[in-house]
Design a protein around this motif. Structure first.
Motif, mmCIF file in Angstrom:
data_model
loop_
_atom_site.group_PDB
_atom_site.id
_atom_site.type_symbol
_atom_site.label_atom_id
_atom_site.label_comp_id
_atom_site.label_asym_id
_atom_site.label_seq_id
_atom_site.Cartn_x
_atom_site.Cartn_y
_atom_site.Cartn_z
ATOM 1 N N VAL A 367 0.842 -1.206 0.000
ATOM 2 C CA VAL A 367 0.000 0.000 0.000
ATOM 3 C C VAL A 367 0.877 1.256 0.000
ATOM 4 N N GLU A 368 1.983 1.188 -0.724
ATOM 5 C CA GLU A 368 2.906 2.325 -0.757
ATOM 6 C C GLU A 368 2.255 3.546 -1.403
ATOM 7 N N GLY A 369 1.379 3.314 -2.390
ATOM 8 C CA GLY A 369 0.664 4.435 -3.012
ATOM 9 C C GLY A 369 -0.255 5.139 -2.030
ATOM 10 N N LEU A 370 -0.794 4.405 -1.064
ATOM 11 C CA LEU A 370 -1.645 5.001 -0.032
ATOM 12 C C LEU A 370 -0.850 5.977 0.823
ATOM 13 N N ALA A 371 0.427 5.675 1.046
ATOM 14 C CA ALA A 371 1.279 6.567 1.849
ATOM 15 C C ALA A 371 1.333 7.962 1.229
ATOM 16 N N LYS A 372 1.484 8.044 -0.092
ATOM 17 C CA LYS A 372 1.553 9.345 -0.767
ATOM 18 C C LYS A 372 0.219 10.081 -0.658
ATOM 19 N N HIS A 373 -0.879 9.343 -0.747
ATOM 20 C CA HIS A 373 -2.195 9.979 -0.618
ATOM 21 C C HIS A 373 -2.390 10.529 0.803
ATOM 22 N N LEU A 374 -1.960 9.773 1.798
ATOM 23 C CA LEU A 374 -2.078 10.244 3.185
ATOM 24 C C LEU A 374 -1.240 11.500 3.396
ATOM 25 N N PRO A 384 8.613 1.624 4.759
ATOM 26 C CA PRO A 384 9.702 0.859 5.379
ATOM 27 C C PRO A 384 11.082 1.396 5.006
ATOM 28 N N TYR A 385 12.052 1.165 5.920
ATOM 29 C CA TYR A 385 13.423 1.593 5.664
ATOM 30 C C TYR A 385 13.992 0.888 4.431
ATOM 31 N N LEU A 386 13.670 -0.403 4.282
ATOM 32 C CA LEU A 386 14.199 -1.218 3.192
ATOM 33 C C LEU A 386 13.126 -1.444 2.135
ATOM 34 N N LYS A 387 13.546 -1.724 0.891
ATOM 35 C CA LYS A 387 12.594 -1.952 -0.190
ATOM 36 C C LYS A 387 11.839 -3.261 -0.008
ATOM 37 N N LYS A 388 12.519 -4.269 0.521
ATOM 38 C CA LYS A 388 11.887 -5.570 0.756
ATOM 39 C C LYS A 388 12.110 -5.979 2.206
ATOM 40 N N PRO A 389 11.384 -5.353 3.127
ATOM 41 C CA PRO A 389 11.602 -5.640 4.546
ATOM 42 C C PRO A 389 11.003 -6.977 4.969
ATOM 43 N N GLU A 390 11.619 -7.586 5.944
ATOM 44 C CA GLU A 390 11.055 -8.774 6.577
ATOM 45 C C GLU A 390 9.953 -8.342 7.539
ATOM 46 N N SER A 391 9.105 -9.284 7.916
ATOM 47 C CA SER A 391 8.014 -8.976 8.859
ATOM 48 C C SER A 391 8.570 -8.432 10.161
ATOM 49 N N ARG A 392 9.675 -9.005 10.600
ATOM 50 C CA ARG A 392 10.285 -8.574 11.863
ATOM 51 C C ARG A 392 10.707 -7.109 11.791
ATOM 52 N N GLU A 393 11.244 -6.688 10.633
ATOM 53 C CA GLU A 393 11.703 -5.309 10.481
ATOM 54 C C GLU A 393 10.527 -4.332 10.449
ATOM 55 N N LEU A 394 9.423 -4.733 9.840
ATOM 56 C CA LEU A 394 8.221 -3.890 9.856
ATOM 57 C C LEU A 394 7.713 -3.707 11.281
ATOM 58 N N ILE A 395 7.706 -4.813 12.013
ATOM 59 C CA ILE A 395 7.220 -4.770 13.397
ATOM 60 C C ILE A 395 8.078 -3.842 14.240
ATOM 61 N N GLU A 396 9.392 -3.965 14.105
ATOM 62 C CA GLU A 396 10.304 -3.139 14.901
ATOM 63 C C GLU A 396 10.124 -1.657 14.583
ATOM 64 N N GLN A 397 9.959 -1.329 13.294
ATOM 65 C CA GLN A 397 9.789 0.084 12.919
ATOM 66 C C GLN A 397 8.475 0.636 13.448
ATOM 67 N N ALA A 398 7.397 -0.137 13.362
ATOM 68 C CA ALA A 398 6.099 0.329 13.856
ATOM 69 C C ALA A 398 6.124 0.554 15.360
ATOM 70 N N LEU A 399 6.746 -0.368 16.080
ATOM 71 C CA LEU A 399 6.819 -0.230 17.540
ATOM 72 C C LEU A 399 7.714 0.932 17.949
ATOM 73 N N ARG A 403 3.669 3.741 15.346
ATOM 74 C CA ARG A 403 2.812 3.906 14.179
ATOM 75 C C ARG A 403 1.865 2.717 14.048
ATOM 76 N N VAL A 404 0.764 2.940 13.347
ATOM 77 C CA VAL A 404 -0.130 1.847 12.974
ATOM 78 C C VAL A 404 0.315 1.340 11.604
ATOM 79 N N LEU A 405 0.581 0.051 11.518
ATOM 80 C CA LEU A 405 1.025 -0.553 10.269
ATOM 81 C C LEU A 405 -0.176 -0.831 9.377
ATOM 82 N N LEU A 406 -0.163 -0.260 8.158
ATOM 83 C CA LEU A 406 -1.206 -0.501 7.166
ATOM 84 C C LEU A 406 -0.680 -1.485 6.136
ATOM 85 N N THR A 407 -1.464 -2.501 5.830
ATOM 86 C CA THR A 407 -1.017 -3.541 4.907
ATOM 87 C C THR A 407 -2.224 -4.205 4.249
#
Length: 524
Positions: A367-374, A384-399, A403-407
């Motif tokens: 939902v990267e396009g949603l980010a620009k709309h927001l 995400p920091y990385l182009k292809k983040p692992e689930s663990r990396e998404l979790i760490e960044q949100a915590l 932030r609320v993670l949208l997916t």
């Protein structure tokens, strides 16, 4: 606020053989030696015993001049046009022979990206409408992955990668822009198609032409290095006229050239002469010009063909075997995921939790396009920091950033330690609908003053004081080009404090503001 955008594509929707668009299509096919192909169909949600029905076929035709062995650079403007064939509206038997001729014409190089699957579905779709046999081969053909691998090898000296990259990644590396794939799984059987779907489908085919042009320029440049050192004599140099005419393909080539020349003379004398498929020697065929020399070199060295076997035309049964689970366990799992699919609140920015009350989201790659709309409506939306983040990396960044993670990835809902008020699965497919869904779900307050108050590129804030034209020109040196037409206008410029991107209140800015006023229903 405005930034520079590429010129819009020339898109033509073909839904009838009696339409001007269909005539334009046949004319373009006879003038083109390079055609990019792609297809769209409604996604299969459950296991089916048949192939999906192709709803849309995209053909991007390059009509402009191409490279020649004596030039190092291509002409600046290559004329191209993209056609979207609505296969749900147009009678398939009426276009079957035309498409078959394009697929097998030796004078047209076909481009595609993993097109074999598309060809299987196309063949099945046409066979279902009585066009039997369907399409079983495409040649000459070039998978754009081969062109990408060649470019990578010449630029970095790398061997061919073991895993094929996605088309979006190839576009980003070769063309320098991101190709959004968020509409790939939309409902292509629904009519009318949205403008976003049309643009997405056209760009999917058109970008193949752009990548190939860069690839062809490299190939021709490499050939020029040896062109004057050791130029071999033509294979027919020592043959007499009788020997030339005795060659297998010479008679048909001469006939094709002479017929096309005659057709051009008729067109020049009769302005209303229609462009049609012609009949020569009892066979219906398209009158196409012979492929040019530089393109022929690419075909000989890199060209391939797609051949479908009978086994390819039969849907494969699923071979996955796993442990049978009881219906009670399956129901419990489905109910559990369904409950997690909604929003349960409160969000981490809630005042009751001691936060500042400012909404903050993290949008994953789906939902990267949603980010620009927001960002365009003034909401803090990171990616995400990385182009292809692992689930663990998404979790760490949100915590870490609260932030609320949208997916749209249902698998992320299974991470229990993130589910507590910090993840939401977006259900809508289109960006405008996704924006409305997030605003309603989280009860966000959007005002007209907030619109375009964040950098859509990096999510940064703008400087407090606007820049004059002179200050903007100085700030943009070596970084961003400001159109000359703005110099004589009294326009204020705004700069992002993080990435330093410059924006100004031009036509695109006003159109964007009006768009988000309508999307967010601020006038109601």
């Amino acid at each position: 606020m405005d930034t520079q955008n590429p010129s819009p594509l020339k898109i033509h929707i073909v839904s009838s053989t009696d339409s001007p668009e269909f005539t334009h299509l046949t004319q373009s096919l006879t003038r083109s030696s390079l055609v990019a192909l792609d297809a769209e169909w409604k996604p299969i949600r459950t296991h089916q015993s048949s192939f999906p029905t192709v709803a849309l076929l995209q053909l991007a035709c390059q009509l402009g001049p191409r490279l020649t062995p004596d030039s190092d650079e291509s002409t600046e403007s290559l004329d191209s046009v993209t056609f979207l064939l609505d296969l749900l509206s147009i009678p398939l038997p009426s276009i079957w022979e035309i498409l078959r001729d394009v697929f097998v014409s030796p004078d047209i190089l076909k481009l595609g990206f993993r097109f074999k699957q598309d060809l299987v579905y196309l063949s099945s779709t046409f066979c279902a409408q009585g066009c039997d046999p369907g399409f079983d081969r495409v040649e000459p053909f070039l998978d754009i992955t081969s062109a990408y691998n060649h470019l990578q090898h010449k630029q970095h000296g790398k061997k061919k990668p073991k895993q094929t990259k996605s088309l979006a990644n190839i576009c980003e590396e070769v063309l320098g822009f991101s190709l959004s794939k968020e509409l790939q799984c939309s409902d292509w059987s629904s009519r009318p198609l949205t403008e976003e779907q049309k643009t997405y489908a056209a760009m999917d085919a058109h970008c193949l032409l752009e990548i190939f042009n860069i690839f062809q320029a490299k190939v021709v440049k490499e050939g020029n290095y040896f062109h004057n050192i050791n130029k071999p004599a033509p294979p027919d140099a020592n043959l007499g006229l009788k020997g030339v005419l005795e060659k297998d393909d010479m008679n048909s080539k001469i006939l094709r050239i002479k017929f096309c020349e005659a057709l051009d003379i008729v067109r020049a004398t009769a302005s209303d002469f229609p462009q049609r498929i012609v009949t020569v020697g009892g066979m219906r065929s398209m009158c196409t010009m012979p492929i040019d020399e530089s393109l022929l070199k690419v075909v000989k060295k890199y060209g391939e063909k797609i051949m479908l076997k009978e086994l390819d035309k039969k849907p494969k049964a699923s071979k996955k075997k796993g442990k049978r689970r009881s219906s009670v366990a399956e129901n419990c799992k489905e109910n559990r995921l369904e409950n997690l699919d909604g929003w349960q609140g409160p969000p981490p920015w809630d005042l009751s939790l001691g936060s500042d009350g400012c909404p903050k989201f993290l949008c994953d790659v789906m939902v990267e396009g949603l980010a620009k709309h927001l960002r365009c409506v003034g909401i803090d939306a990171a990616i995400p920091y990385l182009k292809k983040p692992e689930s663990r990396e998404l979790i760490e960044q949100a915590l870490k950033e609260k932030r609320v993670l949208l997916t749209r990835d249902a698998k992320l809902l299974r991470h229990e330690y993130l589910l507590k008020n910090q993840i939401y699965r977006v259900k809508s497919l289109l960006k405008n609908e996704q924006l409305r869904e997030v605003i309603e779900t989280f009860q966000l307050k959007i005002s007209e003053d907030q619109l375009m108050s964040r950098c859509s590129k990096c999510n940064g804030r703008f400087i407090q004081k606007p820049l004059s034209t002179e200050e903007a020109v100085e700030a943009a040196k070596g970084f961003q080009r400001i159109p000359n037409c703005l110099f004589n206008k009294n326009i204020e410029f705004w700069q992002c404090m993080d990435c330093h991107q410059l924006y100004w209140e031009g036509t695109q800015y006003r159109n964007a503001v009006q768009k988000f006023i309508d999307v967010c229903k601020l006038n109601e």
